[in-house]
Design a protein around this motif. Structure first.
Motif, PDB file in Angstrom:
ATOM      1  N   ARG A   1      57.217 -21.396   0.540  1.00 23.03           N
ATOM      2  CA  ARG A   1      57.292 -21.614   1.982  1.00 23.03           C
ATOM      3  C   ARG A   1      58.741 -21.684   2.467  1.00 23.03           C
TER       4      ARG A   1
ATOM      5  N   MET B   1      42.833 -17.733  23.513  1.00 20.10           N
ATOM      6  CA  MET B   1      44.234 -17.718  23.065  1.00 20.10           C
ATOM      7  C   MET B   1      44.512 -16.398  22.349  1.00 20.10           C
ATOM      8  N   LEU B   2      45.532 -15.682  22.787  1.00 21.37           N
ATOM      9  CA  LEU B   2      45.862 -14.401  22.172  1.00 21.37           C
ATOM     10  C   LEU B   2      46.922 -14.561  21.083  1.00 21.37           C
ATOM     11  N   TYR B   3      46.798 -13.761  20.050  1.00 18.30           N
ATOM     12  CA  TYR B   3      47.790 -13.737  18.973  1.00 18.30           C
ATOM     13  C   TYR B   3      48.577 -12.428  19.091  1.00 18.30           C
TER      14      TYR B   3
ATOM     15  N   LEU C   1      53.310 -18.179  13.702  1.00 11.55           N
ATOM     16  CA  LEU C   1      52.789 -18.127  12.333  1.00 11.55           C
ATOM     17  C   LEU C   1      53.608 -17.105  11.563  1.00 11.55           C
TER      18      LEU C   1
ATOM     19  N   ASP D   1      46.130  -9.708  17.818  1.00  6.40           N
ATOM     20  CA  ASP D   1      45.284  -8.976  18.762  1.00  6.40           C
ATOM     21  C   ASP D   1      46.008  -7.747  19.275  1.00  6.40           C
TER      22      ASP D   1
ATOM     23  N   VAL E   1      54.265 -21.613  19.552  1.00  8.34           N
ATOM     24  CA  VAL E   1      53.875 -21.723  18.146  1.00  8.34           C
ATOM     25  C   VAL E   1      53.940 -20.347  17.490  1.00  8.34           C
TER      26      VAL E   1
ATOM     27  N   SER F   1      56.733 -21.961  12.912  1.00  9.69           N
ATOM     28  CA  SER F   1      55.975 -23.219  13.041  1.00  9.69           C
ATOM     29  C   SER F   1      55.130 -23.463  11.798  1.00  9.69           C
ATOM     30  N   TYR F   2      54.348 -22.455  11.404  1.00  9.70           N
ATOM     31  CA  TYR F   2      53.484 -22.602  10.236  1.00  9.70           C
ATOM     32  C   TYR F   2      53.633 -21.366   9.367  1.00  9.70           C
ATOM     33  N   ALA F   3      53.918 -21.598   8.099  1.00 10.28           N
ATOM     34  CA  ALA F   3      54.177 -20.492   7.182  1.00 10.28           C
ATOM     35  C   ALA F   3      52.993 -20.316   6.248  1.00 10.28           C
ATOM     36  N   ILE F   4      52.530 -19.088   6.140  1.00  8.48           N
ATOM     37  CA  ILE F   4      51.418 -18.767   5.235  1.00  8.48           C
ATOM     38  C   ILE F   4      51.987 -17.953   4.072  1.00  8.48           C
TER      39      ILE F   4
ATOM     40  N   CYS G   1      45.871 -10.229  11.772  1.00 11.62           N
ATOM     41  CA  CYS G   1      45.835 -11.498  12.504  1.00 11.62           C
ATOM     42  C   CYS G   1      46.174 -11.329  13.969  1.00 11.62           C
TER      43      CYS G   1
END
Lengths: 146, 146, 146, 146
Positions: free
Chosen positions: D66, D1-3, D58, D94, D56, D74-77, D92
């Motif tokens: 948040r 899976m590539l980011y 990030l 690629d 998805v 989708s997801y918060a850091i 994070c």
């Protein structure tokens, strides 16, 4: 007391190193604190000039070992954050002098410009809006400090 | 040259402050560099002692403004990383002296122990395996340095 | 959507691992997001439980290589910050569940308590004021979420 | 899976936003994970496209809350590291797709190039050696992924 960041490559040719050395001397002569990444090349020559002129330099290191600092750093701050420490170099500095340099230097210039800090460029590798150009170490430090 | 971290609360009673002040003086007397979080309380009193004895202190600040440092810090490193800068205080230090303290101090002690650094505790709030206890500022600095 | 941090050692005995596994399952069952350091031991078992129950986990890694994440992490965040990433684990979490653990875990607990976040402890190695004790994974997640 | 990191300004005109939206859709269509700084402008439009296409994202936020994330993340850091989180966005990812952008974007491009990561530029504000140019969102994602 002003903190002047000096950024540039970790390896450099003799001519660039001489510019960095003179910048370090000038910073010390004006009783400003020199901030840099603490390693070789431009950083080392700037610290050497600073030390010879009786000044103080802070070296913000990417690694966790203080011995990785060049021998002219007055105080070494180990971060263990890798290249992310470039941000800290900029954050600690009131103003930046960029000497030649490559991608790492460019990232520091861009961060400083984003944070609205003055950036003086000496023999720049990049031409960006907002950089102040200097033709000599003396002029660079003068533009940085005044 | 050894770097000694001094950690403790940003607000403290007079007695704790006096311990910190004496620790700062001792660190300077031994020509070690004092590292701390650069703010008030234990940090400020340690820096004050250090300065009075002619020593050098580095204050690693949570914020981005150098003026937030206490007035006795020799060189202030602004990080803008908030409490995460606690990690840098530990990373920059060869050894830690913890004076009293609360949760922030405990986090610094724990990080130092994890990184296998010596931690000397003076009037500790926490009792953890691996802490070296000291009964006086003199003893704390001696245990830290030797 | 709540983010629940699960902290504990990177190596653990079978019994501790089973607790972590059950905690991960419970977090997923409650549709919360599991946050952890992304490596082995307690982190891996929690992610495994989470994945088996159809949940999502974020693994905040110390290194720069995503392959260092355990195979059950849904999304891996590489930081290259070493142990400093512990701070990010805490910062991303609304609440923390600490399962056994050593110095690294203690640092995370201390940071969370300093930031006034709830910390639920399951078979804790440390007894600190402010920790909420749980006797089972189910109770830990219930205390964390409600 | 590539980011795939998507970087660009936190405020943007409609046309740039549309490019970002299409890039987000394409990333989702290729089942890659979108990484960004989690705020508005290019970041928000990319996340919106990603979400609409079932992907998805990030969002790596500068602050500690948040809720500061755009509604399509989708997801918060949360990092609390301010602009230093730009480094984490690059770390994070690629590969990076830079859409227009200003100094912050330039810093991310420079960091990525320094770390030898591929950077694809769509309607770039800067022309640097090493950037791969793309004329459309489809081409940008194709160049990023293959």
């Amino acid at each position: 007391m002003l903190y002047v960041g000096v950024v540039g490559s970790g390896e450099c040719d003799e001519e660039t190193g001489l510019l960095a050395y003179e910048v370090g001397k000038e910073i010390a002569a004006h009783r400003a604190v020199l901030v840099c990444g603490g390693l070789g090349g431009v950083m080392e020559q700037a610290c050497r000039g600073c030390k010879e002129a009786g000044g103080v330099s802070l070296g913000i290191l990417p690694g966790s070992k203080r011995q990785e600092a060049n021998p002219y750093v007055s105080y070494a701050i180990t971060t263990g954050m890798g290249e992310m420490r470039n941000f800290l170099v900029v954050r600690c500095s009131d103003v930046l002098i960029a000497i030649s340099g490559e991608h790492g230097t460019l990232s520091e210039i861009a961060i400083a410009l984003k944070e609205k800090k003055k950036v003086v460029a000496l023999r720049p590798s990049y031409h960006l809006q907002g950089l102040e150009m200097a033709r000599s170490p003396k002029e660079a430090v003068k533009k940085a400090l005044f």
